[in-house]
Design a protein around this motif. Structure first.
Motif, mmCIF file in Angstrom:
data_model
loop_
_atom_site.group_PDB
_atom_site.id
_atom_site.type_symbol
_atom_site.label_atom_id
_atom_site.label_comp_id
_atom_site.label_asym_id
_atom_site.label_seq_id
_atom_site.Cartn_x
_atom_site.Cartn_y
_atom_site.Cartn_z
ATOM 1 N N PHE A 327 0.855 -1.186 0.000
ATOM 2 C CA PHE A 327 0.000 0.000 0.000
ATOM 3 C C PHE A 327 0.894 1.239 0.000
ATOM 4 N N VAL A 329 2.540 4.920 0.374
ATOM 5 C CA VAL A 329 2.517 5.807 1.535
ATOM 6 C C VAL A 329 2.511 7.260 1.084
ATOM 7 N N SER A 330 1.643 8.046 1.680
ATOM 8 C CA SER A 330 1.646 9.498 1.496
ATOM 9 C C SER A 330 0.933 10.114 2.689
ATOM 10 N N TRP A 331 1.172 11.410 2.925
ATOM 11 C CA TRP A 331 0.538 12.055 4.062
ATOM 12 C C TRP A 331 -0.978 12.046 3.886
ATOM 13 N N VAL A 333 -2.851 9.131 4.395
ATOM 14 C CA VAL A 333 -3.348 7.762 4.284
ATOM 15 C C VAL A 333 -3.419 7.123 5.679
ATOM 16 N N ASP A 334 -4.320 6.184 5.829
ATOM 17 C CA ASP A 334 -4.415 5.411 7.065
ATOM 18 C C ASP A 334 -3.349 4.320 7.010
ATOM 19 N N GLN A 336 -1.239 1.065 7.191
ATOM 20 C CA GLN A 336 -1.536 -0.359 7.184
ATOM 21 C C GLN A 336 -0.566 -1.081 8.120
ATOM 22 N N HIS A 339 3.096 -0.907 7.228
ATOM 23 C CA HIS A 339 3.763 0.353 7.550
ATOM 24 C C HIS A 339 4.122 0.409 9.036
ATOM 25 N N ILE A 361 -8.892 10.817 8.992
ATOM 26 C CA ILE A 361 -8.847 9.356 9.102
ATOM 27 C C ILE A 361 -9.095 8.896 10.536
#
Length: 464
Positions: A327, A329-331, A333-334, A336, A339, A361
């Motif tokens: 998945f 990653v970026s500012w 996102v929820d 996972q 991560h 979120i």
């Protein structure tokens, strides 16, 4: 307190030889020859068996014919020093009584080495295995430790409702509770189901959290906690999800976010230490059989200070890691599990508490920061698990909370009582939730959440 009519195996193994005893339990193995028979007996009080020795000059083959794996027996005899290795004492049997047979041809646990998948299919019998005996004893110890921790720290145990009209998380995955005729439910003029005629006079469901009710009590008692079953109707068959699970949710008046993090870290360290101090035999078995690093990992959690950093800092680490995630990653996102575990297991190599998540979120009740973009949330991330605790400082400002509820389009008629706590004597307060089964996954080293609860409830499965 003395157990009527018998001495538990855990006590027999600690008793000096030379006394007459009675043991009752289930046969694990039987071996021997025409002169002597050896039976391993377990009664669930510990992972260890007590060996029974039958001198065949005093017993007939017929008496021991049905003493097979799984049979339940009562044995009277003398506790003597063991002639073999592995235990200090054994029972020289004098008398045996057969309570219940277990046909070797049909008893599913006749042999060892069954897969976890097979054991889930016989959930009514799997507690008789060493693995699930260990898990269930640890589960009991952790439940006791939770109550002990909060009691000695001045918290009050609150019984929050199982049936509720509110969805604390706003997730919408609810189990409906109704007495209406599902074949012919009453309908209003618009053709919609008329829940006004239902038992509670409105739409009701099984609770997803005791948090909101916990906040009410915290505004009167100071520090409270709930510990009970919660329910999510998510059609998920992953090793991390259950439809019915248990949650521990403390709520504390006058706690800021830092106080909340301090409590969460102290609480979970206490529980892990308690397991190490009181469940070592069971932990050693699970360590040897399933997870060779289990005990070491538990000890490391107790010995280290958790890392604390913001969500923004965590995202920056992930984006610069060079790691290819499933998945992206970026500012915003929820995060996972992959991560979270990267931060804990690869980057910091210790538990992490992430704070200040994007408000979009997180749940409506979390206190908004001055930047207008983030909230005072906190997630405790653990090795092998990812998020094990989720919490926040709660939004105590009436106008800000009301605006957020309107912004999300939530139903006001089910939250008026919650808003009243902000209208009458509001105060800063915080809380968090610890999924009991998530805790047990970490403490036992099990890899599937269905293996740390006695009777797992999952989609298309509600047996036993």
């Amino acid at each position: 307190m003395k157990t009527p009519g018998r001495t538990p195996v855990i006590d027999l193994l600690r008793t000096a030889p030379g006394v007459d005893v009675t043991a009752k339990g289930w046969v694990r193995t039987k071996r021997g020859n025409k002169n002597v028979a050896f039976v391993a007996l377990n009664d669930g009080s510990c992972v260890h068996n007590i060996q029974l020795v039958f001198d065949m000059t005093h017993f007939s083959e017929e008496e021991l014919k049905h003493v097979t794996t799984g049979a339940c027996i009562c044995v009277q005899g003398t506790l003597v020093a063991s002639q073999g290795s592995g235990q200090a004492v054994e029972i020289a049997a004098k008398k045996i009584e057969l309570y219940g047979v277990a046909d070797p041809e049909s008893y599913p646990l006749q042999k060892k080495g069954h897969s976890m998948e097979f054991l889930r299919e016989i959930g009514h019998l799997r507690p008789r295995t060493n693995t699930f005996g260990c898990v269930l004893r640890i589960r009991h110890a952790m439940a006791y430790a939770i109550h002990h921790y909060f009691h000695q720290n001045g918290f009050f145990y609150l019984h929050s409702p199982i049936i509720t009209a509110s969805d604390a998380e706003g997730a919408g995955a609810l189990f409906q509770v109704t007495t209406l005729d599902l074949n012919q439910p009453p309908r209003n003029e618009g053709g919609e189901i008329d829940y006004g005629q239902d038992f509670f006079g409105r739409h009701a469901s099984l609770t997803v959290s005791g948090q909101l009710e916990g906040e009410l009590a915290a505004m009167a008692l100071g520090n409270v906690y709930t510990f009970g079953p919660t329910f999510r109707a998510e059609n998920s068959n992953t090793p991390r999800h259950l439809a019915e699970f248990w949650m521990i949710e403390p709520e504390m008046a006058f706690y800021e976010i830092k106080d909340n993090m301090d409590l969460a870290e102290d609480f979970i360290k206490y529980l892990v230490r308690y397991a190490l101090e009181h469940c070592m035999d069971d932990l050693r078995f699970l360590n040897d059989m399933f997870d060779k690093e289990l005990i070491q990992r538990l000890e490391q959690v107790c010995a280290t200070q958790f890392v604390r950093l913001s969500y923004t800092e965590g995202i920056d680490i992930l984006m610069k890691s060079g790691q290819k995630f499933e998945f992206p990653v970026s500012w915003g996102v929820d995060l996972q599990s992959e991560h979270e575990r990267y931060l804990v297991e690869t980057h910091f190599k210790k538990p992490v508490i992430l704070t200040d998540y994007p408000k979009e979120i997180k749940a409506f009740y979390m206190k908004q920061n001055e930047d207008g973009k983030t909230v005072r949330a906190m997630d405790v991330l653990f090795p092998k698990i990812g998020e094990i605790i989720g919490g926040s400082q709660r939004e105590e400002r009436y106008d800000v909370l009301l605006a957020r509820i309107h912004e999300l389009g939530m139903e006001m008629d089910s939250l008026w009582w919650y808003l009243d706590t902000r209208r009458f004597g509001t105060a800063p307060h915080s809380g968090f939730g610890l999924g009991f089964e998530r805790l047990l996954l970490f403490v036992t080293g099990m890899s599937n959440i269905r293996d740390v609860i006695p009777f797992p409830r999952t989609p298309k499965s509600a047996d036993f």
